[in-house]
Scaffold this motif. Sequence first.
Motif, short mmCIF file in Angstrom:
data_model
loop_
_atom_site.label_atom_id
_atom_site.label_comp_id
_atom_site.label_asym_id
_atom_site.label_seq_id
_atom_site.Cartn_x
_atom_site.Cartn_y
_atom_site.Cartn_z
N TYR A 40 5.53 6.25 3.94
CA TYR A 40 4.80 5.07 4.42
C TYR A 40 4.26 5.35 5.80
O TYR A 40 4.93 5.95 6.63
CB TYR A 40 5.72 3.84 4.43
N CYS A 41 3.03 4.90 6.05
CA CYS A 41 2.41 5.13 7.35
C CYS A 41 3.17 4.37 8.42
O CYS A 41 3.21 4.78 9.58
CB CYS A 41 0.95 4.71 7.31
N ARG A 42 3.78 3.26 8.04
CA ARG A 42 4.67 2.52 8.92
C ARG A 42 5.54 1.65 8.03
O ARG A 42 5.18 1.39 6.87
CB ARG A 42 3.88 1.68 9.92
N ASP A 73 -0.30 11.26 1.44
CA ASP A 73 -0.89 9.92 1.40
C ASP A 73 0.21 8.87 1.45
O ASP A 73 1.21 8.99 0.75
CB ASP A 73 -1.67 9.73 0.09
N CYS A 74 0.00 7.86 2.28
CA CYS A 74 0.92 6.73 2.31
C CYS A 74 0.99 6.14 0.90
O CYS A 74 -0.04 5.94 0.25
CB CYS A 74 0.44 5.67 3.30
N THR A 75 2.20 5.91 0.41
CA THR A 75 2.37 5.42 -0.95
C THR A 75 1.69 4.07 -1.15
O THR A 75 1.20 3.77 -2.23
CB THR A 75 3.88 5.29 -1.25
N ARG A 76 1.62 3.26 -0.11
CA ARG A 76 1.02 1.93 -0.27
C ARG A 76 -0.48 1.90 0.02
O ARG A 76 -1.24 1.31 -0.73
CB ARG A 76 1.72 0.93 0.65
N CYS A 77 -0.91 2.51 1.15
CA CYS A 77 -2.32 2.31 1.53
C CYS A 77 -3.15 3.58 1.43
O CYS A 77 -4.35 3.56 1.66
CB CYS A 77 -2.40 1.75 2.95
N LEU A 78 -2.52 4.70 1.09
CA LEU A 78 -3.20 5.98 0.88
C LEU A 78 -3.75 6.65 2.14
O LEU A 78 -4.42 7.67 2.05
CB LEU A 78 -4.34 5.84 -0.16
N ASP A 100 6.16 -1.41 7.82
CA ASP A 100 5.63 -2.66 7.29
C ASP A 100 4.20 -2.50 6.79
O ASP A 100 3.40 -3.42 6.87
CB ASP A 100 5.71 -3.76 8.35
N CYS A 101 3.89 -1.30 6.28
CA CYS A 101 2.54 -1.08 5.74
C CYS A 101 2.22 -2.17 4.72
O CYS A 101 3.01 -2.45 3.83
CB CYS A 101 2.45 0.29 5.07
N ARG A 102 1.05 -2.78 4.86
CA ARG A 102 0.71 -3.90 3.98
C ARG A 102 -0.03 -3.44 2.72
O ARG A 102 -0.32 -4.24 1.84
CB ARG A 102 -0.12 -4.92 4.76
N ARG A 157 -5.18 -3.48 3.87
CA ARG A 157 -4.77 -4.72 4.54
C ARG A 157 -4.15 -4.50 5.91
O ARG A 157 -3.87 -5.45 6.62
CB ARG A 157 -3.84 -5.52 3.62
N ASN A 158 -3.91 -3.23 6.27
CA ASN A 158 -3.48 -2.95 7.64
C ASN A 158 -4.67 -3.09 8.59
O ASN A 158 -4.50 -3.31 9.77
CB ASN A 158 -2.95 -1.52 7.77
N LEU A 159 -5.85 -2.89 8.06
CA LEU A 159 -7.06 -2.85 8.89
C LEU A 159 -7.86 -4.14 8.85
O LEU A 159 -8.41 -4.57 9.85
CB LEU A 159 -7.97 -1.69 8.44
ZN LIG Z 1 0.27 2.74 4.62
#
Ligand SMILES: [Zn+2]
Length: 169
Positions: A130-132, A62-67, A134-136, A146-148
């Motif tokens: 992180y998925c990227r 899971d992305c640490t920020r957005c899961l 600058d993952c928001r 918030r990426n979507l």
């Molecule tokens: Zn992410």
Amino acid sequence: MIIELASVEILPKKINAKFAPGEIDLDSEGNLVSDAILDAEAVSKSGKVHIGGRLTADIALDCTRCLEAVRKPLEIDFDSVFVEGAEDELEDKLEIAGEDLAESFVAGGIIDLKEVVREQLLLNLPEQVYCRDDCRGLCPKCGANRNLIDCRCDDDEVDPRWAALKSLR
Ligand SMILES: [Zn+2]
Ligand SMILES: [Zn+2]
């Protein structure tokens, strides 16, 4: 695949094995999403069995920020040492050995390679992914990714001093 400690010799023996995602359970830490490929050697050195080499696998975490799920390739070089015996039996010896705490104890003289692979994967999972870059992340207020979507929760957070000015307009 099972390795018998007693069968490991001073001459290194190749171990090539493949484990399908369904064979290796990483608990909730992550998921194996490709075959785990083991390219290793088993060798006996001063009465201890070493299994070492390279392990490659793709893991979904899971992305640490957005899961959101992130696929991460892992390439692990390792050298695991095995000693026959139950852990409590060997406590005295352990104290003498001091630093050699990286050894695993093997009851019954048998190593399950699947367990070796599982342990190495768990030990080498990255703490943060992180998925990227600058993952928001998720909005702390409404939980939206918030990426979507732009949930606009931030817009409400106007400094009260500015809010006063705004109402004048
Ligand atoms: Zn992410
Ligand atoms: Zn929001």
